[in-house]
Motif scaffolding. Structure first.
Motif, short mmCIF file in Angstrom:
data_model
loop_
_atom_site.label_atom_id
_atom_site.label_comp_id
_atom_site.label_asym_id
_atom_site.label_seq_id
_atom_site.Cartn_x
_atom_site.Cartn_y
_atom_site.Cartn_z
N ARG A 40 0.84 -1.21 0.00
CA ARG A 40 0.00 0.00 0.00
C ARG A 40 0.87 1.25 0.00
NH1 ARG A 40 -3.99 0.71 3.74
NH2 ARG A 40 -2.92 -0.44 5.37
N ALA A 41 2.04 1.16 0.68
CA ALA A 41 2.97 2.30 0.70
C ALA A 41 3.55 2.53 -0.69
CB ALA A 41 4.08 2.06 1.72
N LEU A 42 3.84 1.46 -1.42
CA LEU A 42 4.35 1.60 -2.79
C LEU A 42 3.30 2.28 -3.67
CD1 LEU A 42 6.73 0.83 -4.72
CD2 LEU A 42 5.45 -1.27 -5.22
N TRP A 43 2.06 1.86 -3.51
CA TRP A 43 0.95 2.49 -4.27
C TRP A 43 0.86 3.98 -3.93
CZ3 TRP A 43 -3.00 0.92 -7.73
CH2 TRP A 43 -4.07 1.81 -7.86
N ARG A 44 0.91 4.31 -2.62
CA ARG A 44 0.81 5.73 -2.21
C ARG A 44 1.93 6.54 -2.84
NH1 ARG A 44 -0.59 3.67 2.87
NH2 ARG A 44 1.53 3.94 3.65
N ALA A 45 3.14 5.94 -2.89
CA ALA A 45 4.29 6.67 -3.44
C ALA A 45 4.17 6.88 -4.95
CB ALA A 45 5.58 5.92 -3.11
N GLY A 49 -0.67 7.51 -5.37
CA GLY A 49 -1.34 8.45 -4.46
C GLY A 49 -2.65 7.90 -3.98
N SER A 50 -3.66 8.76 -3.82
CA SER A 50 -4.95 8.27 -3.37
C SER A 50 -5.85 8.16 -4.60
CB SER A 50 -5.54 9.23 -2.34
OG SER A 50 -5.67 10.50 -2.93
N PRO A 51 -6.95 7.44 -4.55
CA PRO A 51 -7.45 6.61 -3.44
C PRO A 51 -6.69 5.29 -3.33
CG PRO A 51 -8.88 6.37 -5.34
CD PRO A 51 -7.85 7.38 -5.72
N GLU A 52 -6.95 4.61 -2.23
CA GLU A 52 -6.32 3.33 -1.91
C GLU A 52 -6.60 2.24 -2.96
OE1 GLU A 52 -5.65 1.76 1.81
OE2 GLU A 52 -4.42 3.54 1.48
N PRO A 53 -5.67 1.32 -3.15
CA PRO A 53 -5.97 0.17 -4.00
C PRO A 53 -6.99 -0.73 -3.29
CG PRO A 53 -3.88 -0.18 -2.89
CD PRO A 53 -4.33 1.21 -2.53
N GLU A 54 -7.82 -1.42 -4.06
CA GLU A 54 -8.82 -2.32 -3.46
C GLU A 54 -8.51 -3.78 -3.73
OE1 GLU A 54 -12.97 0.00 -3.50
OE2 GLU A 54 -12.00 -0.14 -5.46
N CYS A 55 -7.66 -4.03 -4.72
CA CYS A 55 -7.35 -5.42 -5.06
C CYS A 55 -5.86 -5.59 -5.27
CB CYS A 55 -8.07 -5.80 -6.35
SG CYS A 55 -7.67 -7.47 -6.93
N CYS A 56 -5.31 -6.64 -4.67
CA CYS A 56 -3.97 -7.08 -5.06
C CYS A 56 -4.13 -8.51 -5.56
CB CYS A 56 -3.00 -7.03 -3.88
SG CYS A 56 -1.36 -7.61 -4.38
#
Ligand SMILES: O=C(O)CCC(=O)C(=O)O
Ligand SMILES: [Mn+2]
Length: 163
Positions: free
Chosen positions: A48-53, A56-63
């Motif tokens: 989730r930190a990699l996605w934020r970097a 950004g937002s919004p959060e991922p919902e699926c990995c």
């Protein structure tokens, strides 16, 4: 696989509030595992930190967790089961190297092939978010990270449009 019911050569699992699943009825996202009925485990904070970097937002919902043993491949396709098609798709390659094929917006257009190594991150953003892509093959024994050999690909996606 939809229609034929034949198995994929790639084995799949999910993390996060929505998991990508496939069966004879087609492709879809759902909150629970199709056999156990249980929710998928949460997406680890490091991902989730990699996605934020990078996104950004919004959060991922699926990995989506794809396991490619040697010999597995994934045909040319576009990621188009998400409502939030404007948000990028981020994926992390682990284990054996893979030959990734990236095309354009037309199924029969020109493509390039890239060798993805363990630790490589691919971000399909902007126009490439809608590009055709697939995995031609796994290069056996190029890494010893995955027990039993092969490659794991972790794909993070936003599925729903944030309110
Ligand atoms: O394994 C990869 O690098 C690509 C996976 C992919 O395209 C998918 O799961 O939709
Ligand atoms: Mn894809």
């Amino acid at each position: 696989m939809p229609r034929t019911g034949r198995p994929f050569s790639v084995r799949m699992a999910n993390m996060g509030p929505l998991g990508w699943v496939s069966d004879v009825r087609g492709y879809r996202y759902q909150p629970t595992h199709p056999f156990t009925g249980r929710p998928w485990p949460p997406i680890p904070e490091r991902l989730r930190a990699l996605w934020r970097a990078l996104v950004g937002s919004p959060e991922p919902e699926c990995c989506l967790v794809n396991l490619y043993r040697v010999g597995a491949k994934m045909g040319l396709h576009r990621d188009e089961d998400e409502e939030a098609q404007e948000l990028p798709v981020l994926s992390v390659s682990l284990g054996d190297a893979a030959i990734f094929r990236l095309g354009g917006l037309a199924r029969r257009g020109p493509t390039v092939s890239l060798r993805l190594e363990s630790g490589d991150v691919v971000l399909l953003a902007g126009a490439s978010r809608h590009a055709y892509h697939g995995i031609d093959r796994i290069l056996a024994a190029t890494s010893d990270l995955v027990p039993g050999g092969g490659r794991i690909n972790l794909t993070l996606r936003r599925v729903t449009r944030p309110a």
